[in-house]
Scaffold this motif. Structure first.
Motif, PDB file in Angstrom:
ATOM      1  N   SER A  34     -19.955   7.449 -19.666  1.00 39.62           N
ATOM      2  CA  SER A  34     -18.594   7.199 -19.207  1.00 39.62           C
ATOM      3  C   SER A  34     -18.376   7.740 -17.794  1.00 39.62           C
ATOM      4  CB  SER A  34     -17.597   7.847 -20.164  1.00 39.62           C
ATOM      5  OG  SER A  34     -16.293   7.817 -19.632  1.00 39.62           O
ATOM      6  N   MET A  35     -18.840   8.972 -17.529  1.00 36.63           N
ATOM      7  CA  MET A  35     -18.645   9.542 -16.196  1.00 36.63           C
ATOM      8  C   MET A  35     -19.284   8.656 -15.135  1.00 36.63           C
ATOM      9  SD  MET A  35     -19.652  13.292 -14.592  1.00 36.63           S
ATOM     10  CE  MET A  35     -18.442  14.195 -15.551  1.00 36.63           C
ATOM     11  N   MET A  37     -19.521   5.570 -15.146  1.00 36.77           N
ATOM     12  CA  MET A  37     -18.748   4.326 -15.015  1.00 36.77           C
ATOM     13  C   MET A  37     -17.264   4.610 -14.771  1.00 36.77           C
ATOM     14  SD  MET A  37     -20.567   2.053 -18.016  1.00 36.77           S
ATOM     15  CE  MET A  37     -19.461   0.658 -17.766  1.00 36.77           C
ATOM     16  N   GLY A  38     -16.978   5.657 -14.034  1.00 40.17           N
ATOM     17  CA  GLY A  38     -15.606   5.940 -13.615  1.00 40.17           C
ATOM     18  C   GLY A  38     -14.746   6.607 -14.659  1.00 40.17           C
ATOM     19  N   GLY A  39     -15.308   6.927 -15.830  1.00 37.80           N
ATOM     20  CA  GLY A  39     -14.521   7.511 -16.907  1.00 37.80           C
ATOM     21  C   GLY A  39     -14.024   6.500 -17.912  1.00 37.80           C
ATOM     22  N   THR A  40     -14.511   5.261 -17.826  1.00 38.64           N
ATOM     23  CA  THR A  40     -14.101   4.225 -18.778  1.00 38.64           C
ATOM     24  C   THR A  40     -14.798   4.418 -20.118  1.00 38.64           C
ATOM     25  OG1 THR A  40     -15.845   2.769 -17.942  1.00 38.64           O
ATOM     26  CG2 THR A  40     -13.649   2.561 -16.954  1.00 38.64           C
ATOM     27  N   THR A 507     -17.957   7.560  -8.808  1.00 36.26           N
ATOM     28  CA  THR A 507     -18.909   8.045  -9.795  1.00 36.26           C
ATOM     29  C   THR A 507     -20.197   7.237  -9.730  1.00 36.26           C
ATOM     30  OG1 THR A 507     -18.282   6.575 -11.623  1.00 36.26           O
ATOM     31  CG2 THR A 507     -16.935   8.551 -11.291  1.00 36.26           C
ATOM     32  N   ALA A 508     -21.242   7.833 -10.244  1.00 34.82           N
ATOM     33  CA  ALA A 508     -22.538   7.154 -10.323  1.00 34.82           C
ATOM     34  C   ALA A 508     -23.299   7.754 -11.494  1.00 34.82           C
ATOM     35  CB  ALA A 508     -23.326   7.308  -9.026  1.00 34.82           C
ATOM     36  N   LEU A 519     -31.823   9.200 -22.160  1.00 34.30           N
ATOM     37  CA  LEU A 519     -31.324  10.331 -21.373  1.00 34.30           C
ATOM     38  C   LEU A 519     -30.394   9.780 -20.316  1.00 34.30           C
ATOM     39  CD1 LEU A 519     -31.395  13.350 -20.509  1.00 34.30           C
ATOM     40  CD2 LEU A 519     -33.316  12.748 -19.017  1.00 34.30           C
ATOM     41  N   ASP A 520     -29.188  10.316 -20.233  1.00 33.63           N
ATOM     42  CA  ASP A 520     -28.193   9.822 -19.286  1.00 33.63           C
ATOM     43  C   ASP A 520     -27.666  10.961 -18.429  1.00 33.63           C
ATOM     44  OD1 ASP A 520     -27.604   6.905 -20.218  1.00 33.63           O
ATOM     45  OD2 ASP A 520     -27.631   8.096 -22.062  1.00 33.63           O
ATOM     46  N   ILE A 521     -27.438  10.642 -17.162  1.00 29.09           N
ATOM     47  CA  ILE A 521     -26.855  11.587 -16.211  1.00 29.09           C
ATOM     48  C   ILE A 521     -25.716  10.884 -15.479  1.00 29.09           C
ATOM     49  CG2 ILE A 521     -27.251  13.052 -14.193  1.00 29.09           C
ATOM     50  CD1 ILE A 521     -30.190  13.171 -14.966  1.00 29.09           C
ATOM     51  N   GLY A 522     -24.585  11.541 -15.377  1.00 29.35           N
ATOM     52  CA  GLY A 522     -23.460  11.014 -14.617  1.00 29.35           C
ATOM     53  C   GLY A 522     -22.961  12.057 -13.631  1.00 29.35           C
ATOM     54  N   VAL A 523     -22.530  11.605 -12.475  1.00 27.61           N
ATOM     55  CA  VAL A 523     -21.968  12.506 -11.469  1.00 27.61           C
ATOM     56  C   VAL A 523     -20.696  11.885 -10.921  1.00 27.61           C
ATOM     57  CG1 VAL A 523     -24.166  13.542 -10.809  1.00 27.61           C
ATOM     58  CG2 VAL A 523     -23.376  11.486  -9.628  1.00 27.61           C
TER      59      VAL A 523
END
Length: 544
Positions: A34-35, A37-40, A507-508, A519-523
């Motif tokens: 979600s992070m 993708m902008g928090g969606t 975000t990315a 494994l997922d990473i969001g920033v």
């Protein structure tokens, strides 16, 4: 006059604060996808993540989704919209006024200066001279020579102390001597305190584990997690900066009265009783000297510095009223999600429900800036109030389009709202502390997906109150994902706060999913300045 305790000011550089107010917990799941993708997520979350965003989505996953596990999800974000960190660093960094190369701050410089000024060469000697002068005034006029000698001795001490203080504290001839330290240092510290005042800092953290079994007929999931939010600021009392800014002017005015007394002593003639009367008059002016406070000129400030020739208790003891306060809210919950698809007038609509047990912990910590106490983690536990509650999340989802590629979602989180009082609020009978609300939050979303792509848009229907000092939130978010052979996922998004300014974020994210393991990473980062807000989320899981 005694030395001001300036250690109090150093604490402002590294601390947080809060005020009594109604506060709320934000909508911020710890989901890396979600992070990115902008928090969606209300219409686009995947399998085990559905329990955080919309329980109904568990019944609308892909046909080949049979199981999902998150072990764990983790997120951390820091929001510094007002530049608190920069101001705190500036406050505690080496002063540009330090010429010694020893790395001293403005607080160090002022503290050292006041050590000198209140020492044996400064105010101590001036006080000795005044006491000797008062003793000389008691000598009989029948012994004029002895009386004149006593006056001269007192005058010598006053002159030496006055010259020393004039050099160290306040230069009444800046064109010759330059502006002296008390003016420069106290003004610089007052400016730094003003810069720190009302700067908010917020820290959000989340941890979650979940397991889900999706199905259109009947889906089940269990999850456990915690969301922690700390928010605060330093609240600078105007009285404190008032003292700092007017201290030097008050001292200068006091020294002018000392100058008049010295002049009267210089003109003293043992054969002229009127000159003794002039000394008495000048002495009374020193004894009756007042500066600042109620009834005084506005230019002298609202806080009394001198009262009847003595430093006021506020100025002498520097008992600053500025405070360090913190509000922390931790919500831990354990829930079970159930969802299924119902056919209503020919339309398949999914509904989901998540009953959950919650533990709400409120930390409300206050400390005066002039406290000598070191901050300790036990201070939090002593100011912690715990509550247990039952709550419910409700969700709905509807797929449409020729290939059901579109999906709309709606969720109401924390349907049962309630207020929770902090320990300080309870102990002070509502005079201080905080009230934290677990309030219903409604969010809607729509998404489109193909075998390679996903695009989602979410919108908060409700405006959510802040935890403490930051702006309220009402997010509009958009994000997209490119799924390359279901092995690598590239994500990007954008989120705007419709209830605040300069709080938009980009975000990315990236996901790696060889087989069932992923494994997922969001920033994320603020679009105008990464220091305003930044965050990261990590997630490890299994889906098949």
């Amino acid at each position: 006059m005694t030395k001001m305790n300036h250690k109090i000011l150093l604490g402002a550089a590294i601390t947080l604060a809060s005020l009594q107010q109604a506060s709320a917990v934000p909508f911020a799941p710890s989901d890396a996808r979600s992070m990115g993708m902008g928090g969606t997520g209300v219409s686009s979350a995947e399998v085990a993540s559905t329990v955080q965003f919309n329980p109904a989505l568990l019944a609308t996953t892909r046909e080949d989704d049979h199981f999902g596990l998150k072990i764990p999800q983790f997120s951390l974000s820091v929001a510094d919209d007002g530049g608190f960190i920069d101001e705190a660093e500036d406050f505690d960094e080496e002063s540009e006024l330090d010429t010694t190369g020893q790395g001293r701050t403005n607080v160090d410089l002022l503290s050292d200066l006041l050590d000198e000024a209140t020492g044996p060469l400064g105010l101590e000697k001036m006080q000795q001279g005044i006491e000797e002068l008062k003793a000389a005034q008691l000598l009989p006029n029948s012994a004029p020579i002895a009386k004149k000698t006593a006056y001269d001795n007192a005058a010598t001490k006053l002159t030496q102390a006055s010259e020393f203080l004039d050099t160290r504290l306040y230069s009444r001839n800046p064109s010759v001597n330059g502006e002296a330290g008390l003016v420069v240092y106290s003004g610089a510290i007052a400016d730094d305190m003003d810069d720190l005042n009302n700067k908010a800092l917020r820290i959000n953290g989340g941890l979650n584990v979940a397991g889900a079994v999706p199905s259109k007929k009947f889906s089940m999931a269990v999850h456990a997690g915690a969301q922690v939010t700390f928010s605060g600021k330093v609240k600078i009392d105007p009285k404190d900066t008032d003292i700092l800014r007017n201290y030097s002017a008050a001292t200068s005015a006091y020294l002018l009265n000392i100058d008049a007394l010295q002049l009267a002593l210089t003109n003293l003639d043992e054969n002229d009783s009127s000159t003794f009367d002039a000394v008495d008059t000048a002495q009374q002016a020193v004894d009756n000297f007042n500066y600042g406070g109620a009834g005084r000129p506005e230019s002298e400030g609202n806080t009394a510095i001198f009262v009847d020739g003595e430093l006021s208790p506020e100025a002498e003891d520097a008992d600053l009223d500025s405070e360090i306060q913190m509000i922390g809210v931790a919500v831990a919950d354990v829930g079970v999600t159930a969802s299924r698809v119902f056919n209503i007038k020919g339309h398949d609509i999914a509904f989901g429900i998540t009953p959950k047990l919650q533990k709400i912990s409120i930390f409300d910590y206050t400390q005066e800036l002039d406290s000598e106490e070191e901050f300790d983690s036990e201070d939090f536990s002593e100011n912690q109030e715990d509550y247990s509650a039952f709550n419910i999340d409700l969700g709905a989802a509807y797929q449409f389009g020729a290939e059901k590629q579109w999906q709309a979602g709606l969720v109401i989180k924390n349907l049962i709202g309630d207020d929770y009082e902090s320990a300080e609020y309870i102990s002070s009978n509502g005079v201080g502390g905080a009230v934290v609300s677990i309030s219903p939050m409604m969010r809607a979303g729509i998404s489109h997906r193909t075998s390679w792509t996903k695009v989602a848009f979410d919108l908060d229907i409700t405006e959510n109150d802040p935890v403490a000092f930051e702006d309220p939130t009402q997010y509009a978010a958009i994000g997209g994902e490119l799924n390359v052979w279901r092995i690598v996922q590239l994500r990007a998004g954008y989120r705007a706060n419709l209830a605040g300014s300069d709080q938009d974020i980009m975000t990315a994210g990236i996901g790696i999913s060889p087989g069932p393991v992923h494994l997922d990473i969001g920033v994320m980062a603020n679009t105008s300045d990464i220091e305003n807000e930044a965050g990261i989320a990590l997630e490890f899981g299994v889906e098949f």
